[in-house]
Design a protein around this motif. Structure first.
Motif, short mmCIF file in Angstrom:
data_model
loop_
_atom_site.label_atom_id
_atom_site.label_comp_id
_atom_site.label_asym_id
_atom_site.label_seq_id
_atom_site.Cartn_x
_atom_site.Cartn_y
_atom_site.Cartn_z
N ARG A 40 0.83 -1.20 0.00
CA ARG A 40 0.00 0.00 0.00
C ARG A 40 0.87 1.26 0.00
NH1 ARG A 40 -3.75 1.32 4.99
NH2 ARG A 40 -1.70 1.79 5.75
N PHE A 41 1.93 1.26 0.80
CA PHE A 41 2.85 2.40 0.84
C PHE A 41 3.48 2.64 -0.53
CE2 PHE A 41 7.36 3.63 1.17
CZ PHE A 41 7.21 4.93 1.65
N ARG A 42 3.92 1.55 -1.17
CA ARG A 42 4.56 1.70 -2.47
C ARG A 42 3.57 2.11 -3.55
NH1 ARG A 42 8.22 -3.19 -0.68
NH2 ARG A 42 9.89 -1.95 0.23
N SER A 43 2.33 1.70 -3.42
CA SER A 43 1.30 2.13 -4.36
C SER A 43 1.05 3.63 -4.23
CB SER A 43 0.01 1.35 -4.11
OG SER A 43 -1.02 1.84 -4.90
N LYS A 44 0.96 4.12 -3.00
CA LYS A 44 0.78 5.55 -2.77
C LYS A 44 2.01 6.33 -3.24
CE LYS A 44 -2.41 5.23 1.09
NZ LYS A 44 -2.63 5.55 2.50
N LEU A 45 3.18 5.75 -3.05
CA LEU A 45 4.41 6.39 -3.49
C LEU A 45 4.44 6.53 -5.01
CD1 LEU A 45 7.10 7.59 -2.60
CD2 LEU A 45 8.07 5.27 -2.71
N CYS A 71 9.61 0.43 -6.86
CA CYS A 71 9.80 -0.75 -7.71
C CYS A 71 10.15 -2.02 -6.92
CB CYS A 71 10.90 -0.48 -8.74
SG CYS A 71 10.41 0.74 -9.97
N ARG A 72 10.37 -1.88 -5.64
CA ARG A 72 10.73 -3.05 -4.82
C ARG A 72 9.51 -3.96 -4.62
NH1 ARG A 72 15.41 -2.53 -1.60
NH2 ARG A 72 14.37 -3.70 0.04
N PHE A 73 9.77 -5.23 -4.33
CA PHE A 73 8.70 -6.19 -4.08
C PHE A 73 8.14 -6.03 -2.66
CE2 PHE A 73 11.25 -8.34 -7.36
CZ PHE A 73 10.26 -8.49 -8.32
N ILE A 78 11.22 -1.63 3.60
CA ILE A 78 11.28 -0.26 3.09
C ILE A 78 12.63 0.32 3.43
CG2 ILE A 78 10.27 2.03 3.36
CD1 ILE A 78 7.60 0.65 3.90
N THR A 79 13.29 0.87 2.41
CA THR A 79 14.62 1.45 2.61
C THR A 79 14.62 2.96 2.46
OG1 THR A 79 15.18 1.11 0.28
CG2 THR A 79 15.78 -0.64 1.82
N LEU A 80 13.52 3.53 2.01
CA LEU A 80 13.43 4.97 1.79
C LEU A 80 13.39 5.68 3.14
CD1 LEU A 80 13.08 7.18 -0.38
CD2 LEU A 80 10.64 6.90 -0.09
N LYS A 81 14.35 6.55 3.37
CA LYS A 81 14.41 7.29 4.63
C LYS A 81 14.41 8.78 4.35
CE LYS A 81 15.19 3.54 7.02
NZ LYS A 81 14.10 2.81 7.50
#
Length: 83
Positions: A40-45, A71-73, A78-81
């Motif tokens: 969900r986080f990556r979809s919003k991103l 693009c991560r699975f 999550i590595t985005l800081k």
């Protein structure tokens, strides 16, 4: 006893692993929720990259870093800081 009760009972009775860690039932059962939250986080991103890339720059997130995270699975952490 249902199959799900049997499975949980069997997991609760697992001995500690050789490295000293234990299998925790709550962690195993919570894993799908964690995966769903990441997806969900990556979809919003991805939506923010498409619609509001200036907003990402305003909060200090580079668009390329955001794209790499999006693009991560779902099973990858999550590595985005933020800076």
């Amino acid at each position: 006893m249902t199959i799900s009760n049997y499975s949980v009972t069997r997991l609760e009775q697992c001995p500690p692993q050789p490295d000293g860690t234990e299998i925790v039932v709550a962690d195993i059962l919570g894993l799908p929720l964690t995966w769903w939250e990441r997806a969900r986080f990556r979809s919003k991103l991805r939506a923010d990259i498409r619609d509001r890339s200036d907003f990402l720059r305003d909060v200090g997130i580079d668009v390329l870093e955001a794209h790499a995270e999006a693009c991560r699975f779902f099973w990858q952490p999550i590595t985005l800081k933020r800076p």
